[in-house]
Each structure stands twice: as C-alpha cells, then as structure tokens.
Design a protein around this motif. Structure first.
Motif, mmCIF file in Angstrom:
data_model
loop_
_atom_site.group_PDB
_atom_site.id
_atom_site.type_symbol
_atom_site.label_atom_id
_atom_site.label_comp_id
_atom_site.label_asym_id
_atom_site.label_seq_id
_atom_site.Cartn_x
_atom_site.Cartn_y
_atom_site.Cartn_z
ATOM 1 N N VAL A 42 0.843 -1.195 0.000
ATOM 2 C CA VAL A 42 0.000 0.000 0.000
ATOM 3 C C VAL A 42 0.882 1.250 0.000
ATOM 4 O O VAL A 42 0.561 2.236 -0.661
ATOM 5 C CB VAL A 42 -0.953 -0.006 1.221
ATOM 6 C CG1 VAL A 42 -1.667 1.317 1.365
ATOM 7 C CG2 VAL A 42 -1.957 -1.138 1.104
ATOM 8 N N THR A 43 1.986 1.200 0.706
ATOM 9 C CA THR A 43 2.902 2.340 0.751
ATOM 10 C C THR A 43 3.378 2.686 -0.651
ATOM 11 O O THR A 43 3.393 3.860 -1.042
ATOM 12 C CB THR A 43 4.110 2.035 1.660
ATOM 13 O OG1 THR A 43 3.620 1.715 2.960
ATOM 14 C CG2 THR A 43 5.046 3.215 1.750
ATOM 15 N N HIS A 44 3.759 1.681 -1.404
ATOM 16 C CA HIS A 44 4.210 1.915 -2.778
ATOM 17 C C HIS A 44 3.079 2.506 -3.628
ATOM 18 O O HIS A 44 3.290 3.460 -4.381
ATOM 19 C CB HIS A 44 4.718 0.610 -3.397
ATOM 20 C CG HIS A 44 5.161 0.753 -4.809
ATOM 21 N ND1 HIS A 44 6.394 1.266 -5.144
ATOM 22 C CD2 HIS A 44 4.533 0.474 -5.979
ATOM 23 C CE1 HIS A 44 6.510 1.289 -6.463
ATOM 24 N NE2 HIS A 44 5.386 0.811 -6.987
ATOM 25 N N LEU A 45 1.883 1.948 -3.497
ATOM 26 C CA LEU A 45 0.739 2.435 -4.274
ATOM 27 C C LEU A 45 0.337 3.850 -3.886
ATOM 28 O O LEU A 45 -0.048 4.643 -4.742
ATOM 29 C CB LEU A 45 -0.457 1.499 -4.106
ATOM 30 C CG LEU A 45 -0.354 0.152 -4.810
ATOM 31 C CD1 LEU A 45 -1.460 -0.774 -4.328
ATOM 32 C CD2 LEU A 45 -0.423 0.327 -6.319
ATOM 33 N N SER A 46 0.415 4.165 -2.606
ATOM 34 C CA SER A 46 -0.041 5.488 -2.157
ATOM 35 C C SER A 46 0.803 6.611 -2.735
ATOM 36 O O SER A 46 0.328 7.738 -2.848
ATOM 37 C CB SER A 46 -0.083 5.562 -0.633
ATOM 38 O OG SER A 46 1.214 5.450 -0.094
ATOM 39 N N GLY A 47 2.010 6.320 -3.134
ATOM 40 C CA GLY A 47 2.839 7.332 -3.780
ATOM 41 C C GLY A 47 2.384 7.669 -5.189
ATOM 42 O O GLY A 47 2.785 8.685 -5.753
ATOM 43 N N GLN A 48 1.518 6.845 -5.746
ATOM 44 C CA GLN A 48 1.048 7.047 -7.119
ATOM 45 C C GLN A 48 -0.318 7.715 -7.206
ATOM 46 O O GLN A 48 -0.762 8.066 -8.296
ATOM 47 C CB GLN A 48 0.970 5.692 -7.834
ATOM 48 C CG GLN A 48 2.280 4.951 -7.897
ATOM 49 C CD GLN A 48 2.087 3.555 -8.470
ATOM 50 O OE1 GLN A 48 1.175 3.307 -9.244
ATOM 51 N NE2 GLN A 48 2.952 2.641 -8.083
ATOM 52 N N PHE A 49 -0.995 7.873 -6.068
ATOM 53 C CA PHE A 49 -2.358 8.395 -6.074
ATOM 54 C C PHE A 49 -2.505 9.540 -5.079
ATOM 55 O O PHE A 49 -1.824 9.567 -4.063
ATOM 56 C CB PHE A 49 -3.359 7.276 -5.734
ATOM 57 C CG PHE A 49 -3.375 6.180 -6.766
ATOM 58 C CD1 PHE A 49 -4.217 6.258 -7.858
ATOM 59 C CD2 PHE A 49 -2.530 5.083 -6.648
ATOM 60 C CE1 PHE A 49 -4.213 5.264 -8.820
ATOM 61 C CE2 PHE A 49 -2.523 4.082 -7.600
ATOM 62 C CZ PHE A 49 -3.361 4.172 -8.690
ATOM 63 N N ALA A 50 -3.418 10.437 -5.384
ATOM 64 C CA ALA A 50 -3.635 11.617 -4.544
ATOM 65 C C ALA A 50 -4.685 11.351 -3.469
ATOM 66 O O ALA A 50 -5.551 12.183 -3.214
ATOM 67 C CB ALA A 50 -4.046 12.801 -5.412
ATOM 68 N N VAL A 51 -4.622 10.171 -2.844
ATOM 69 C CA VAL A 51 -5.515 9.844 -1.734
ATOM 70 C C VAL A 51 -4.668 9.236 -0.614
ATOM 71 O O VAL A 51 -3.525 8.834 -0.830
ATOM 72 C CB VAL A 51 -6.645 8.863 -2.153
ATOM 73 C CG1 VAL A 51 -7.574 9.514 -3.165
ATOM 74 C CG2 VAL A 51 -6.090 7.575 -2.715
ATOM 75 N N SER A 52 -5.236 9.163 0.562
ATOM 76 C CA SER A 52 -4.491 8.664 1.725
ATOM 77 C C SER A 52 -4.239 7.155 1.629
ATOM 78 O O SER A 52 -4.891 6.450 0.856
ATOM 79 C CB SER A 52 -5.281 8.954 3.005
ATOM 80 O OG SER A 52 -6.463 8.163 3.029
ATOM 81 N N ARG A 53 -3.301 6.690 2.447
ATOM 82 C CA ARG A 53 -3.038 5.246 2.515
ATOM 83 C C ARG A 53 -4.283 4.492 2.965
ATOM 84 O O ARG A 53 -4.554 3.393 2.492
ATOM 85 C CB ARG A 53 -1.882 4.967 3.481
ATOM 86 C CG ARG A 53 -0.537 5.361 2.920
ATOM 87 C CD ARG A 53 0.590 5.060 3.874
ATOM 88 N NE ARG A 53 0.564 3.627 4.196
ATOM 89 C CZ ARG A 53 1.243 3.092 5.193
ATOM 90 N NH1 ARG A 53 1.986 3.843 5.970
ATOM 91 N NH2 ARG A 53 1.180 1.803 5.422
ATOM 92 N N GLN A 54 -5.044 5.084 3.882
ATOM 93 C CA GLN A 54 -6.267 4.448 4.355
ATOM 94 C C GLN A 54 -7.270 4.295 3.212
ATOM 95 O O GLN A 54 -7.945 3.268 3.103
ATOM 96 C CB GLN A 54 -6.896 5.248 5.508
ATOM 97 C CG GLN A 54 -6.091 5.223 6.782
ATOM 98 C CD GLN A 54 -4.930 6.237 6.780
ATOM 99 O OE1 GLN A 54 -4.769 7.035 5.865
ATOM 100 N NE2 GLN A 54 -4.112 6.183 7.822
ATOM 101 N N ALA A 55 -7.366 5.332 2.377
ATOM 102 C CA ALA A 55 -8.281 5.263 1.227
ATOM 103 C C ALA A 55 -7.815 4.189 0.245
ATOM 104 O O ALA A 55 -8.639 3.427 -0.287
ATOM 105 C CB ALA A 55 -8.373 6.619 0.533
ATOM 106 N N ILE A 56 -6.516 4.113 0.007
ATOM 107 C CA ILE A 56 -5.970 3.075 -0.879
ATOM 108 C C ILE A 56 -6.342 1.696 -0.333
ATOM 109 O O ILE A 56 -6.799 0.816 -1.082
ATOM 110 C CB ILE A 56 -4.433 3.199 -1.009
ATOM 111 C CG1 ILE A 56 -4.036 4.516 -1.672
ATOM 112 C CG2 ILE A 56 -3.837 2.000 -1.732
ATOM 113 C CD1 ILE A 56 -4.281 4.595 -3.143
ATOM 114 N N THR A 57 -6.162 1.510 0.978
ATOM 115 C CA THR A 57 -6.483 0.224 1.601
ATOM 116 C C THR A 57 -7.957 -0.114 1.420
ATOM 117 O O THR A 57 -8.309 -1.250 1.083
ATOM 118 C CB THR A 57 -6.118 0.242 3.100
ATOM 119 O OG1 THR A 57 -4.700 0.474 3.209
ATOM 120 C CG2 THR A 57 -6.475 -1.055 3.784
#
Length: 114
Positions: A42-57
C-alpha cells in the motif's frame, strides 16, 4: 441466443460487485498499477495516487471482495497482487451482453425490412 444463454439472475448477482469495483477511477487506477507493476505494498501504491493510505487500503479491499486482487502478508505488510481470472469473467459477461444486443438488433432489422 437462447434465453438459457442469457445472463441469469444468479450470474448477474455475481457480476454486479465486479463491475461496481471497476466503476471507480481510483480503483481502476490501482488495478492498472497492479497489472503493470506487479505485487506491491500500500505504501508503494499510495505514492502514485492523490488519496491517503487508508483510502488506498479501502479501495483495495473493495477490489479484493470483487476478486480482482489478493493480498499476502510479509511481516507487518500486506503485498497486493492482481487476480486476472475475474477480469476474464468481466470480459465474458461483456461478450455475452454484446451477443444479446447483436441478436436483438438482428431481429429489429429483420422486422423493419419485412
């Protein structure tokens, strides 16, 4: 195409969460990233999107419930990966729907021409 070949209510019930999961821009972007980049955190993915890590999860959990991604634990982190089978299912649903429209349009054409 016979009525038996049409999508049954049970198959539609199975397809609905799949297409709902694909219907969000962030989730679709996550899926594209996982398809092209392989399993990641998730940490890697969160760097690619303009949303929080929680939202990515949360988005990944929706994709997981639809069977589009899966996760495995490595230590304290979860590694997320693309699951291609459900995308094959989506393709099959759309192909079947396309055939139904082709049959319906063929009947309409035959009706109009007679």
């Amino acid at each position: 195409m016979s009525r038996a070949e049409a999508l049954s209510p049970a198959r539609l019930k199975d397809a609905a969460p799949l297409f709902a999961a694909l219907g969000d821009a962030t989730r679709l972007g996550l899926l594209v990233s996982l398809c092209s980049g392989g399993p990641v955190t998730v940490t890697h993915l969160s760097g690619q999107f303009a949303v929080s890590r929680q939202a990515i999860t949360k988005h990944l959990e929706v994709l997981s419930e639809a069977g589009l991604v899966k996760s495995t634990r490595e230590g304290r982190e979860r590694i997320w990966a693309f699951e291609p089978k459900r995308l094959d299912d989506a393709h099959a649903y759309l192909e079947r729907l396309s055939k139904q429209w082709d049959v319906a349009l063929g009947r309409l054409k035959a009706f109009v021409e007679t």
